[in-house]
Design a protein around this motif. Structure first.
Motif, PDB file in Angstrom:
ATOM      1  N   GLY A   1       4.498 -23.983  49.833  1.00 54.65           N
ATOM      2  CA  GLY A   1       4.428 -25.374  48.939  1.00 54.65           C
ATOM      3  C   GLY A   1       3.133 -26.032  49.053  1.00 54.65           C
ATOM      4  N   ARG A   2       2.875 -26.203  50.333  1.00 52.83           N
ATOM      5  CA  ARG A   2       1.660 -27.077  50.791  1.00 52.83           C
ATOM      6  C   ARG A   2       0.492 -26.749  50.203  1.00 52.83           C
ATOM      7  NH1 ARG A   2       2.933 -30.490  55.735  1.00 52.83           N
ATOM      8  NH2 ARG A   2       5.042 -30.815  55.562  1.00 52.83           N
ATOM      9  N   GLU A   3       0.491 -25.249  50.395  1.00 47.92           N
ATOM     10  CA  GLU A   3      -0.865 -24.634  49.902  1.00 47.92           C
ATOM     11  C   GLU A   3      -0.934 -24.660  48.357  1.00 47.92           C
ATOM     12  OE1 GLU A   3      -2.077 -20.852  51.736  1.00 47.92           O
ATOM     13  OE2 GLU A   3      -0.620 -21.262  53.261  1.00 47.92           O
ATOM     14  N   LEU A   4       0.131 -24.372  47.901  1.00 45.40           N
ATOM     15  CA  LEU A   4       0.282 -24.460  46.297  1.00 45.40           C
ATOM     16  C   LEU A   4      -0.412 -25.859  46.075  1.00 45.40           C
ATOM     17  CD1 LEU A   4       3.232 -22.562  45.567  1.00 45.40           C
ATOM     18  CD2 LEU A   4       1.179 -22.070  44.771  1.00 45.40           C
ATOM     19  N   GLN A   5       0.088 -26.867  46.520  1.00 46.89           N
ATOM     20  CA  GLN A   5      -0.324 -28.255  46.054  1.00 46.89           C
ATOM     21  C   GLN A   5      -1.971 -28.407  46.504  1.00 46.89           C
ATOM     22  OE1 GLN A   5       2.352 -31.945  46.812  1.00 46.89           O
ATOM     23  NE2 GLN A   5       3.360 -30.332  48.246  1.00 46.89           N
ATOM     24  N   SER A   6      -2.437 -27.712  47.569  1.00 46.00           N
ATOM     25  CA  SER A   6      -3.972 -27.970  47.689  1.00 46.00           C
ATOM     26  C   SER A   6      -4.684 -26.971  46.554  1.00 46.00           C
ATOM     27  CB  SER A   6      -4.052 -27.431  49.112  1.00 46.00           C
ATOM     28  OG  SER A   6      -4.011 -25.962  49.140  1.00 46.00           O
ATOM     29  N   LEU A   7      -3.999 -26.182  45.894  1.00 46.68           N
ATOM     30  CA  LEU A   7      -4.456 -25.337  44.880  1.00 46.68           C
ATOM     31  C   LEU A   7      -4.568 -26.118  43.653  1.00 46.68           C
ATOM     32  CD1 LEU A   7      -3.513 -21.849  45.686  1.00 46.68           C
ATOM     33  CD2 LEU A   7      -5.715 -22.746  46.079  1.00 46.68           C
TER      34      LEU A   7
ATOM     35  N   ASN B   1      -6.703 -23.689  38.098  1.00 43.75           N
ATOM     36  CA  ASN B   1      -7.167 -25.170  38.736  1.00 43.75           C
ATOM     37  C   ASN B   1      -8.746 -25.390  38.356  1.00 43.75           C
ATOM     38  OD1 ASN B   1      -6.651 -27.358  39.634  1.00 43.75           O
ATOM     39  ND2 ASN B   1      -7.586 -26.554  41.796  1.00 43.75           N
ATOM     40  N   LYS B   2      -9.384 -24.220  38.827  1.00 42.49           N
ATOM     41  CA  LYS B   2     -10.864 -24.477  38.714  1.00 42.49           C
ATOM     42  C   LYS B   2     -11.307 -24.517  36.968  1.00 42.49           C
ATOM     43  CE  LYS B   2     -12.777 -22.730  43.178  1.00 42.49           C
ATOM     44  NZ  LYS B   2     -12.225 -21.575  43.618  1.00 42.49           N
TER      45      LYS B   2
ATOM     46  N   GLU C   1       2.086 -15.416  47.817  1.00 43.57           N
ATOM     47  CA  GLU C   1       0.675 -15.567  48.361  1.00 43.57           C
ATOM     48  C   GLU C   1      -0.129 -15.103  47.279  1.00 43.57           C
ATOM     49  OE1 GLU C   1       1.267 -16.023  53.028  1.00 43.57           O
ATOM     50  OE2 GLU C   1       0.282 -14.180  51.984  1.00 43.57           O
ATOM     51  N   THR C   2       0.192 -13.738  46.826  1.00 39.89           N
ATOM     52  CA  THR C   2      -0.614 -12.943  45.924  1.00 39.89           C
ATOM     53  C   THR C   2      -0.872 -13.615  44.459  1.00 39.89           C
ATOM     54  OG1 THR C   2       1.404 -11.771  45.415  1.00 39.89           O
ATOM     55  CG2 THR C   2      -0.141 -10.724  47.278  1.00 39.89           C
ATOM     56  N   PHE C   3      -0.180 -14.678  44.380  1.00 41.70           N
ATOM     57  CA  PHE C   3      -0.443 -15.291  42.901  1.00 41.70           C
ATOM     58  C   PHE C   3      -1.476 -16.460  43.091  1.00 41.70           C
ATOM     59  CE2 PHE C   3       1.947 -17.518  39.316  1.00 41.70           C
ATOM     60  CZ  PHE C   3       1.776 -16.267  38.265  1.00 41.70           C
ATOM     61  N   PHE C   4      -1.735 -16.675  44.362  1.00 38.75           N
ATOM     62  CA  PHE C   4      -2.687 -17.923  44.690  1.00 38.75           C
ATOM     63  C   PHE C   4      -3.952 -17.992  43.838  1.00 38.75           C
ATOM     64  CE2 PHE C   4      -0.801 -19.503  49.181  1.00 38.75           C
ATOM     65  CZ  PHE C   4       0.505 -19.667  48.474  1.00 38.75           C
ATOM     66  N   SER C   5      -4.512 -16.471  44.012  1.00 46.52           N
ATOM     67  CA  SER C   5      -5.779 -16.379  43.431  1.00 46.52           C
ATOM     68  C   SER C   5      -5.861 -16.634  41.829  1.00 46.52           C
ATOM     69  CB  SER C   5      -6.305 -15.053  43.535  1.00 46.52           C
ATOM     70  OG  SER C   5      -5.573 -14.095  42.601  1.00 46.52           O
TER      71      SER C   5
ATOM     72  N   ASN D   1      -9.696 -26.296  34.803  1.00 56.24           N
ATOM     73  CA  ASN D   1      -9.032 -27.567  34.501  1.00 56.24           C
ATOM     74  C   ASN D   1      -7.886 -27.327  33.775  1.00 56.24           C
ATOM     75  OD1 ASN D   1     -10.813 -29.343  35.609  1.00 56.24           O
ATOM     76  ND2 ASN D   1     -12.342 -28.877  33.754  1.00 56.24           N
ATOM     77  N   VAL D   2      -7.062 -26.178  33.909  1.00 54.86           N
ATOM     78  CA  VAL D   2      -5.591 -25.779  33.347  1.00 54.86           C
ATOM     79  C   VAL D   2      -4.480 -26.279  34.361  1.00 54.86           C
ATOM     80  CG1 VAL D   2      -3.936 -24.114  32.580  1.00 54.86           C
ATOM     81  CG2 VAL D   2      -6.565 -23.902  32.031  1.00 54.86           C
ATOM     82  N   LEU D   3      -3.872 -27.089  34.005  1.00 52.09           N
ATOM     83  CA  LEU D   3      -3.029 -27.639  34.599  1.00 52.09           C
ATOM     84  C   LEU D   3      -1.779 -26.705  34.977  1.00 52.09           C
ATOM     85  CD1 LEU D   3      -1.893 -30.635  35.897  1.00 52.09           C
ATOM     86  CD2 LEU D   3      -1.047 -31.102  33.643  1.00 52.09           C
ATOM     87  N   VAL D   4      -1.210 -26.848  36.384  1.00 55.68           N
ATOM     88  CA  VAL D   4      -0.271 -25.747  36.616  1.00 55.68           C
ATOM     89  C   VAL D   4       0.814 -26.823  37.233  1.00 55.68           C
ATOM     90  CG1 VAL D   4       0.620 -23.927  37.981  1.00 55.68           C
ATOM     91  CG2 VAL D   4      -1.970 -24.013  37.203  1.00 55.68           C
ATOM     92  N   LEU D   5       2.108 -26.577  36.709  1.00 55.71           N
ATOM     93  CA  LEU D   5       3.312 -27.516  36.960  1.00 55.71           C
ATOM     94  C   LEU D   5       4.355 -26.504  37.514  1.00 55.71           C
ATOM     95  CD1 LEU D   5       3.400 -29.663  33.701  1.00 55.71           C
ATOM     96  CD2 LEU D   5       2.358 -30.165  35.836  1.00 55.71           C
ATOM     97  N   MET D   6       5.209 -27.184  38.531  1.00 57.39           N
ATOM     98  CA  MET D   6       5.890 -26.241  39.224  1.00 57.39           C
ATOM     99  C   MET D   6       7.457 -26.760  38.893  1.00 57.39           C
ATOM    100  SD  MET D   6       6.643 -23.812  41.100  1.00 57.39           S
ATOM    101  CE  MET D   6       5.281 -23.373  42.007  1.00 57.39           C
ATOM    102  N   SER D   7       8.292 -25.975  38.368  1.00 58.16           N
ATOM    103  CA  SER D   7       9.835 -26.125  38.390  1.00 58.16           C
ATOM    104  C   SER D   7      10.427 -25.151  39.111  1.00 58.16           C
ATOM    105  CB  SER D   7      10.323 -26.167  36.995  1.00 58.16           C
ATOM    106  OG  SER D   7      10.032 -25.032  36.301  1.00 58.16           O
TER     107      SER D   7
END
Lengths: 426, 426
Positions: free
Chosen positions: B371-377, B346-347, B336-340, B349-355
């Motif tokens: 995972g849901r929160e990350l998608q909403s970000l 995201n704000k 969660e501490t990585f969400f900021s 316009n840098v694309l963040v992709l998950m593997s």
């Protein structure tokens, strides 16, 4: 169609049956399959949808304190059984599904686990204690400290074995941390599950039974217990510093790396088969436990790749980081274009340690010119220590020693993190 | 004792025989073993040293143009055989050991390879061409472009199959890059070796024979050929976007991930056994080839771990990076501490992709709240694409499309990088 409807969805080549869940975005339909897993289906690829039986989700009643009337636990101690403390930290092993949204929440406490798996009481005298309630992706060094403190208290209060229920995402990081932080004569077993315990396909019960079995063994050290195969057959006992999650969803996701598992555990026959020798416990010192809580948190872990920006090292050095663990390529290499950053770190007394992104095998920086140059820039090759374990080990060392001593100790085997017998030829 | 002496060194539990090499530091003695590998031995752990036969390194005469008198190659074309071009880029497969220092240097050219493995001329008409001479840890996107250009020229000049000799460290990155960059009807086979070709234990010859065999098959696409087992038995043909180096030193270090290898190649019987169906080539268009050289190089790859600094994302965003590939934990999570930091990306316009850092398995960000929160970000879950392949794919996409279109294309299977048939249950 409404959320909760039981639907049959035909795609180009396959068919899915399951319960309709709230969508993530407007292009996708989400269906909860019988396996308990959600599948996201692109609307453009759907051929047809049929509603089979509305609101059919009655098969999946979650087992939680809130919707079940439990009698209070009245646990009388059996003097012939060992005393095992189960510490719960959250994660799938102790979670339930919210069938409104399909999401999984950590929920069970240790006592709920005992209620769900009463068979545990035939193996040991069980005491449950909830110490955290988080999904393990949110695990932080400060929670490792909390867990170590709880372990110490339990052992001093008579626990002869410890089981820690933990989310699987970062279970191997926590296992490594406890390996370095806790010194005791008692087995400390981390256990998780890849399917939450209210699902028909859950691996939680067998994993927990196997973990409690391991916790009653006369061994010491930190271990991970998880399914050894996809099916419900055996569980593996892995060394806490030689294990890694190597599949995102399979029940046998955890594998011992650069070594075999310590033992195979059969939760049906209650047999444990050791595959190699390990440290026996000194049972006369069973209540003796010490923990070391000092961790240097300014440590970075960087995976190296073609074209990686050398300034990333400068970023960490300038932010006051004390050490950087690299996951190099092959035997422990980086691009030449990365050398300037490494030089900067070295000149600023930031330790740079090398592990390998191949996961298996040992670092050897004497074979190729690249490895030799990296060593001349101050990079230390760190044997076959897994990058995740190396990251935790240097946190521990720099929490307790100065840079010079940490350098000397990093490649000294401490709790089994270095396997000196791996043949260098292969 | 002098460098070059043949010594027997007794340690606590083991013994090493080999040639004494220059030391890395004053605490260590380095010995070149018969296997060709160097072993560093801590002086404090050595019990005894015996000189067996001084200056005995005559078994290991490197085979290179500089110390061998070769006749010029006079290659007459056999009209019954296919025309295969071998492009050399450097790496162990085409290297020799410097027995003064024990270091390995890339040295062989493609023509030297033909001289070393004349058997190749029975399989195909071979043309050799040196395009680079680097160890693959130094591979850069600009060299992928050079390689693609050379492939195009060779095909247009009549090559019916391409073999690329390459260092193993980053061979899977290059295989992925060429998979996205080159469109042709010709098999493009990357091949390496874990032991240089002047060593008795070298895997170079069998790997190259198997690679040339594969290059004469009526298939198209980019593949990797390497030893399938430790011993000299068979080689595996791996899809270029579904393969990863998973051991630092073993000869069977390369494994297909989330799929079987395409085929098993027996270089002794000259048989190829396909394990599954793959795209056949359209032989009437064999000279048709197009390459796409546009790559966006401002792409970062970040492995996530407990306590990772959220500001690392700000660092990349502020440096003008266009996309960030995360290697999340488990099904695709971050603390969660990585969400900021993700929100900041995201704000901007840098694309963040998950593997996933579990390597095996598929990302699924619909199961857990994290995972849901990350998608909403704004984080996009990228199926079962390997992180290394995802890194290369987004370089390719953002080199050719705007952000909006790249987002749409990233999870669209292009050359086999997504295995849609993987069962989500496991």
């Amino acid at each position: 169609m409404d959320v909760g409807d039981f639907v049959k969805i035909k795609m180009e080549n396959t068919m899915y049956c399951g319960t309709l869940m709230p969508s993530i975005n407007e292009d996708t339909i989400v269906v909860k399959m019988k396996s308990g897993y959600n599948v996201g289906l692109k609307k453009t690829k759907i051929k047809s949808i049929e509603i089979l039986k509305p609101e059919n989700s009655s098969n999946f009643q979650p087992l939680t304190s809130s919707n079940n009337e439990f009698k209070p636990l009245n646990l009388e101690k059996n003097p012939n059984l060992k005393n095992i403390s189960i510490l719960s930290t959250g994660g799938t092993v102790a979670s339930r599904v919210d069938y409104k949204t399909g999401a999984v929440h950590p929920a069970f406490t240790a006592n709920d686990l005992i209620r769900a798996v009463p068979e545990l009481l035939d193996i040991a005298n069980i005491k449950g204690r909830a110490i955290l309630n988080i999904l393990s992706e949110n695990m932080l060094p400060k929670y490792w400290v909390m867990t170590a403190e709880a372990i110490k208290e339990e052992i001093e209060n008579g626990a002869e074995g410890i089981v820690i229920t933990h989310g699987t995402d970062t279970m191997h990081y926590t296992a490594a941390a406890l390996s370095f932080m806790v010194e005791s004569e008692v087995p400390i077993i981390l256990v998780g599950a890849q399917r939450s315990s209210d699902r028909p396909s859950s691996d939680a019960a067998l994993n927990i039974i196997s973990a409690v079995m391991a916790a009653t063994e006369p061994i010491k050290g930190v271990y991970v217990v998880m399914h050894g195969e996809i099916d419900d057959t055996i569980c593996n006992l892995h060394e806490g510093v030689k294990v890694r999650k190597l599949h995102s969803s399979r029940r046998d996701a955890f594998k011992s790396v650069n070594n075999t598992p310590v033992a195979k555990i059969n939760p049906f026959t209650k047999e444990i088969t050791y595959l190699r020798e390990i440290k026996p416990q000194n049972s006369s010192k069973i209540k003796k436990v010490s923990i070391n809580k000092k961790l240097e948190e300014k440590i970075a872990l960087i995976k190296v790749y073609p074209g990686i920006d050398s300034e990333i090292l400068k970023f960490y050095v300038d932010k006051g980081y004390k050490a950087i663990v690299l996951e190099g390529t092959g035997l422990g290499h980086t691009p030449e274009t990365f050398f300037s950053g490494i030089d900067y770190a070295n000149k600023n007394n930031v330790l740079v340690l090398m592990s390998t992104q191949t996961i298996n095998g040992r670092v050897n920086m004497n074979i190729y010119s690249n490895g030799r140059e990296l060593q001349s820039l101050g990079v230390l090759p760190c044997e076959d220590i897994l990058s995740e374990v190396l990251f935790v080990k240097i946190m521990h060392l720099l929490g307790n020693y100065d840079l010079k001593d940490a350098k000397k100790l990093i490649c000294k085997n401490r709790v089994g993190e270095i396997n000196e017998s791996i043949n260098l030829k292969y």
